[in-house]
Design an enzyme around this catalytic site. Structure first.
Site, PDB file in Angstrom:
ATOM      1  N   HIS A 124      86.311   5.845 -11.330  1.00  0.00           N
ATOM      2  CA  HIS A 124      86.509   5.635  -9.899  1.00  0.00           C
ATOM      3  C   HIS A 124      87.486   4.508  -9.601  1.00  0.00           C
ATOM      4  O   HIS A 124      87.501   3.945  -8.504  1.00  0.00           O
ATOM      5  CB  HIS A 124      85.167   5.435  -9.186  1.00  0.00           C
ATOM      6  CG  HIS A 124      84.512   6.749  -8.890  1.00  0.00           C
ATOM      7  ND1 HIS A 124      84.206   7.634  -9.890  1.00  0.00           N
ATOM      8  CD2 HIS A 124      84.155   7.345  -7.732  1.00  0.00           C
ATOM      9  CE1 HIS A 124      83.675   8.730  -9.354  1.00  0.00           C
ATOM     10  NE2 HIS A 124      83.633   8.576  -8.036  1.00  0.00           N
ATOM     11  N   ASP A 163      78.542  -0.367  -2.336  1.00  0.00           N
ATOM     12  CA  ASP A 163      78.213   0.551  -1.233  1.00  0.00           C
ATOM     13  C   ASP A 163      77.967   1.967  -1.744  1.00  0.00           C
ATOM     14  O   ASP A 163      77.189   2.718  -1.177  1.00  0.00           O
ATOM     15  CB  ASP A 163      79.374   0.620  -0.230  1.00  0.00           C
ATOM     16  CG  ASP A 163      79.564  -0.688   0.488  1.00  0.00           C
ATOM     17  OD1 ASP A 163      78.650  -1.531   0.452  1.00  0.00           O
ATOM     18  OD2 ASP A 163      80.637  -0.882   1.082  1.00  0.00           O
ATOM     19  N   GLU A 214      77.170  -6.474   6.528  1.00  0.00           N
ATOM     20  CA  GLU A 214      78.557  -6.033   6.329  1.00  0.00           C
ATOM     21  C   GLU A 214      79.215  -5.901   7.701  1.00  0.00           C
ATOM     22  O   GLU A 214      78.582  -6.172   8.731  1.00  0.00           O
ATOM     23  CB  GLU A 214      78.619  -4.682   5.592  1.00  0.00           C
ATOM     24  CG  GLU A 214      78.355  -4.789   4.111  1.00  0.00           C
ATOM     25  CD  GLU A 214      78.938  -3.638   3.301  1.00  0.00           C
ATOM     26  OE1 GLU A 214      79.677  -2.790   3.867  1.00  0.00           O
ATOM     27  OE2 GLU A 214      78.648  -3.583   2.092  1.00  0.00           O
TER      28      GLU A 214
HETATM   29  P1  FAD Z   1      86.087   3.018 -14.217  1.00  0.00           P
HETATM   30  O1  FAD Z   1      87.016   3.281 -13.111  1.00  0.00           O
HETATM   31  O2  FAD Z   1      85.816   4.142 -15.131  1.00  0.00           O
HETATM   32  O3  FAD Z   1      86.588   1.744 -15.067  1.00  0.00           O
HETATM   33  C1  FAD Z   1      87.018   0.578 -14.417  1.00  0.00           C
HETATM   34  C2  FAD Z   1      87.512  -0.444 -15.441  1.00  0.00           C
HETATM   35  O4  FAD Z   1      86.412  -0.932 -16.177  1.00  0.00           O
HETATM   36  C3  FAD Z   1      88.491   0.121 -16.458  1.00  0.00           C
HETATM   37  O5  FAD Z   1      89.400  -0.877 -16.837  1.00  0.00           O
HETATM   38  C4  FAD Z   1      87.611   0.487 -17.621  1.00  0.00           C
HETATM   39  O6  FAD Z   1      88.317   0.472 -18.847  1.00  0.00           O
HETATM   40  C5  FAD Z   1      86.560  -0.620 -17.556  1.00  0.00           C
HETATM   41  N1  FAD Z   1      85.252  -0.178 -18.021  1.00  0.00           N
HETATM   42  C6  FAD Z   1      84.564   0.925 -17.651  1.00  0.00           C
HETATM   43  N2  FAD Z   1      83.375   0.948 -18.277  1.00  0.00           N
HETATM   44  C7  FAD Z   1      83.317  -0.160 -19.046  1.00  0.00           C
HETATM   45  C8  FAD Z   1      82.353  -0.703 -19.937  1.00  0.00           C
HETATM   46  N3  FAD Z   1      81.204  -0.087 -20.178  1.00  0.00           N
HETATM   47  N4  FAD Z   1      82.648  -1.869 -20.540  1.00  0.00           N
HETATM   48  C9  FAD Z   1      83.801  -2.528 -20.324  1.00  0.00           C
HETATM   49  N5  FAD Z   1      84.765  -2.044 -19.513  1.00  0.00           N
HETATM   50  C10 FAD Z   1      84.507  -0.882 -18.871  1.00  0.00           C
HETATM   51  N6  FAD Z   1      83.353  -1.716  -5.668  1.00  0.00           N
HETATM   52  C11 FAD Z   1      82.588  -2.670  -5.142  1.00  0.00           C
HETATM   53  O7  FAD Z   1      82.529  -3.788  -5.665  1.00  0.00           O
HETATM   54  N7  FAD Z   1      81.836  -2.446  -4.029  1.00  0.00           N
HETATM   55  C12 FAD Z   1      81.803  -1.233  -3.431  1.00  0.00           C
HETATM   56  O8  FAD Z   1      81.109  -1.061  -2.446  1.00  0.00           O
HETATM   57  C13 FAD Z   1      82.595  -0.194  -3.978  1.00  0.00           C
HETATM   58  N8  FAD Z   1      82.577   1.027  -3.438  1.00  0.00           N
HETATM   59  C14 FAD Z   1      83.338   2.003  -3.981  1.00  0.00           C
HETATM   60  C15 FAD Z   1      83.300   3.280  -3.420  1.00  0.00           C
HETATM   61  C16 FAD Z   1      84.043   4.303  -3.958  1.00  0.00           C
HETATM   62  C17 FAD Z   1      83.979   5.679  -3.326  1.00  0.00           C
HETATM   63  C18 FAD Z   1      84.887   4.042  -5.063  1.00  0.00           C
HETATM   64  C19 FAD Z   1      85.746   5.133  -5.624  1.00  0.00           C
HETATM   65  C20 FAD Z   1      84.952   2.789  -5.624  1.00  0.00           C
HETATM   66  C21 FAD Z   1      84.177   1.753  -5.095  1.00  0.00           C
HETATM   67  N9  FAD Z   1      84.187   0.479  -5.630  1.00  0.00           N
HETATM   68  C22 FAD Z   1      83.388  -0.494  -5.099  1.00  0.00           C
HETATM   69  C23 FAD Z   1      85.084   0.136  -6.744  1.00  0.00           C
HETATM   70  C24 FAD Z   1      84.390   0.279  -8.073  1.00  0.00           C
HETATM   71  O9  FAD Z   1      83.447  -0.751  -8.265  1.00  0.00           O
HETATM   72  C25 FAD Z   1      85.398   0.178  -9.219  1.00  0.00           C
HETATM   73  O10 FAD Z   1      86.435   1.104  -9.049  1.00  0.00           O
HETATM   74  C26 FAD Z   1      84.704   0.417 -10.552  1.00  0.00           C
HETATM   75  O11 FAD Z   1      85.583   0.115 -11.584  1.00  0.00           O
HETATM   76  C27 FAD Z   1      84.342   1.862 -10.665  1.00  0.00           C
HETATM   77  O12 FAD Z   1      83.392   2.022 -11.690  1.00  0.00           O
HETATM   78  P2  FAD Z   1      83.617   3.167 -12.733  1.00  0.00           P
HETATM   79  O13 FAD Z   1      82.345   3.271 -13.488  1.00  0.00           O
HETATM   80  O14 FAD Z   1      84.143   4.413 -12.140  1.00  0.00           O
HETATM   81  O15 FAD Z   1      84.733   2.446 -13.634  1.00  0.00           O
END
Ligand code: FAD
Length: 517
Positions: A91, A154, A269
């Site tokens: 994400h 969120d 918020e």
């Molecule tokens: P990914 O996108 O898969 O990875 C993000 C980064 O972390 C990459 O660099 C990856 O290599 C690294 N990574 C992933 N897993 C690990 C692991 N296990 N160990 C070490 N590194 C790792 N953020 C907020 O703070 N608050 C919010 O309310 C919020 N709302 C969101 C709503 C939506 C619809 C979306 C799309 C994003 C939102 N985000 C929010 C952002 C979100 O926290 C970040 O984009 C987060 O990185 C997404 O988590 P993911 O598991 O998809 O990570």
């Protein structure tokens, strides 16, 4: 040290050498998990929620345990140029979880490895997998032992490792800090392939480095998350302001009450919306129940092109007397200066409240905008600069809205552990600003390039005016920009990289360091 991803590997001979690398790695890894390469099986890993970048990996590995992760990292380190990206739920917006012709670890395959409640010195915790989705952590904790983590995002279809690598912020952060302030122990596989347990007292450099560390120092395979007892219900309220200074005064009052020993809401918020009947950006975006529409006549004629909504929530239990809940709510709302005719509220279960964005996702998927590109911009802007930000950005550059929420709410720096890698402004009160753009697959809509350019215009304005601000979920193209982002923490960040991932194998999609041969 910095190189654009495109620079990584291009020549055909290098690609065929890498293909050899991957097949020899596959043969020697001896994983408990699985490996997939080619034939479209890896296609999900070259996309992310941002939809603006696409980098094809050589292989996707579904590890089944920390040992598998360590084997993959060690194998990559024996090759001349392979990188490894942990992918949570993909994400990210700007390709951060991708590895161009590298190895992507699909961490979701590890999600069931850990789920263990424990108590240490009277505090409740749960050990969960780095690849677990927060929504599953929530459901299991509530269902199995009526407990829940305290600090959220969120939207919960994000992984534990993914949000801990950034910060993890929502309306509870003013009380408990971001998610990075709510874990006490991690199991991490470093860029050297070592599986280490870390905490404040054990390997503290690694522990604090990894929290907010953008995946640069290790892969989080397990996290120990602080719990609180889960309430049954939430009263969820929105109130409207036409003046930004009144909105911020009240938001700041609510977030600072707990430090004065006074009660406050459990969640605070806010968001900016367009002062018009635009169904997506305007008044209709505020109302919470179809029976109770937004009566725009109550907005005073002096209001500007945008107006403001403070969103708060109070936890309670089913056995609580509702009149006692009413008393607490009216006591708190009575201290605020919102427009008395523009108040909306619903009572929902705690789990439904935390899963509120899931419903948005379902609608957005049905209309096609969930899968369209998302040129999002997230930043932290200091209290001193937020009024000018409002005048210049919300009221001018973004006065017609962005096709999605424009969040703005205060956080308290003292709740953010400054030993972590997360960068925030210097002032005690700063605002999270989230421009969550949704784009229509419509030829008349502004191009993605235009929206990205608008994001740059906003950042440039903040730079030009000397604002104290930081990008959240940062994305930069040059080393100078990364240095600037980390400021006086850059040297420490580089030293930790040298210590925990000296060949720069991990998370290449962040575009901070280049893989060393
Ligand atoms: P990914 O996108 O898969 O990875 C993000 C980064 O972390 C990459 O660099 C990856 O290599 C690294 N990574 C992933 N897993 C690990 C692991 N296990 N160990 C070490 N590194 C790792 N953020 C907020 O703070 N608050 C919010 O309310 C919020 N709302 C969101 C709503 C939506 C619809 C979306 C799309 C994003 C939102 N985000 C929010 C952002 C979100 O926290 C970040 O984009 C987060 O990185 C997404 O988590 P993911 O598991 O998809 O990570």
């Amino acid at each position: 040290m910095i190189a654009c991803l495109e620079r990584y590997v291009h020549e055909t001979d290098t690609e065929s050498r890498q293909d050899d690398d991957v097949s020899s790695i596959c043969n020697t890894l001896d994983l408990q998990g699985s490996i997939e390469s080619g034939g479209g099986s890896t296609s999900f890993a070259y996309k992310d929620f941002g939809g603006m970048y696409s980098f094809e990996p050589l292989a996707v590995i579904r590890p089944s345990c920390a040992d598998d992760v360590a084997r993959v990292v060690k194998a990559a380190s024996r090759s001349s140029n392979l990188t490894v990206a942990a992918r949570g739920n993909g994400h990210s917006i700007n390709g951060q979880a991708m590895a161009h012709r590298g190895l992507v670890l699909d961490m979701r395959s590890t999600e069931v490895n850990h789920f263990k409640p424990l108590t240490v010195n009277g505090v409740y915790y749960v050990d969960v997998s780095g690849g677990a989705l927060w929504e599953d952590v929530l459901k299991r904790c509530v269902l199995e032992f009526r407990m829940a983590p305290r600090s959220w995002t969120d939207y919960l279809s994000l992984t534990v490792g993914g949000t801990l690598s950034n910060a993890g912020v929502s309306g509870q952060a003013f009380r408990y800090g971001p998610q990075t302030s709510n874990v006490t122990e991690l199991e991490v596989v470093t860029g050297k392939g070592d599986v280490l347990i870390c905490s404040e007292n054990e390997n503290p450099e690694l522990f604090f480095g990894v929290l907010g560390g953008l995946g640069q120092f290790g892969v989080i395979t397990r996290a120990r998350v602080v719990l609180q007892s889960a309430p049954d219900m939430v009263r969820w309220i929105r109130v409207v302001y036409s003046e930004f200074d009144e909105f911020t005064r009240d938001a700041e009052l609510l977030v600072t009450l707990p430090a004065k020993g006074e009660s406050s809401f459990d969640y605070v918020e806010g968001f900016v919306f367009v002062n018009s009947d635009d169904p997506v950006n305007g008044w209709p975006s505020v109302s919470m129940d179809p029976e109770h529409g937004f009566e725009s006549d109550y907005i005073p004629p002096t209001a500007g092109s945008v107006v403001y909504c403070l969103e708060v929530a109070l936890h309670y239990n089913s056995e609580d007397n509702l009149s006692a809940v009413d008393t607490v709510v009216s006591g708190l709302l009575g201290r605020l200066g919102f427009n008395r005719n523009l108040k909306f509220q619903v009572d929902v279960s705690y789990v439904d409240f935390l899963l509120r964005v899931k419903r948005v996702e379902e609608h957005a998927k049905a209309s096609g905008i969930w899968d369209s590109p998302h040129p999002w911009l997230n930043m932290f802007v200091s209290k001193s600069d937020i009024a000018e930000f409002d005048r210049a950005v919300f009221n001018k550059i973004l006065k017609d809205g962005i096709g999605g929420p424009m969040l703005v709410y205060p956080a308290l720096r003292s709740k953010w552990d400054n030993r972590t890698s997360v960068m925030v402004p210097d002032e005690e009160i700063f605002y999270l600003v989230a421009l969550l753009r949704f784009t229509c697959p419509n030829p008349k809509a502004p191009s993605i390039e235009k929206l990205v350019a608008q994001n740059h215009e906003i950042i440039q304005y903040c730079n030009k005016r000397g604002f104290d601000f930081k990008l959240y979920l940062p994305h930069y193209k040059s080393q100078e920009e990364w240095k600037n982002h980390f400021g006086n923490q850059w040297t420490r960040f580089v030293e930790m990289k040298a210590c925990f991932d000296p060949m720069a194998i991990l998370s290449p999609g962040q575009n901070i360091f280049s893989r060393l041969p």
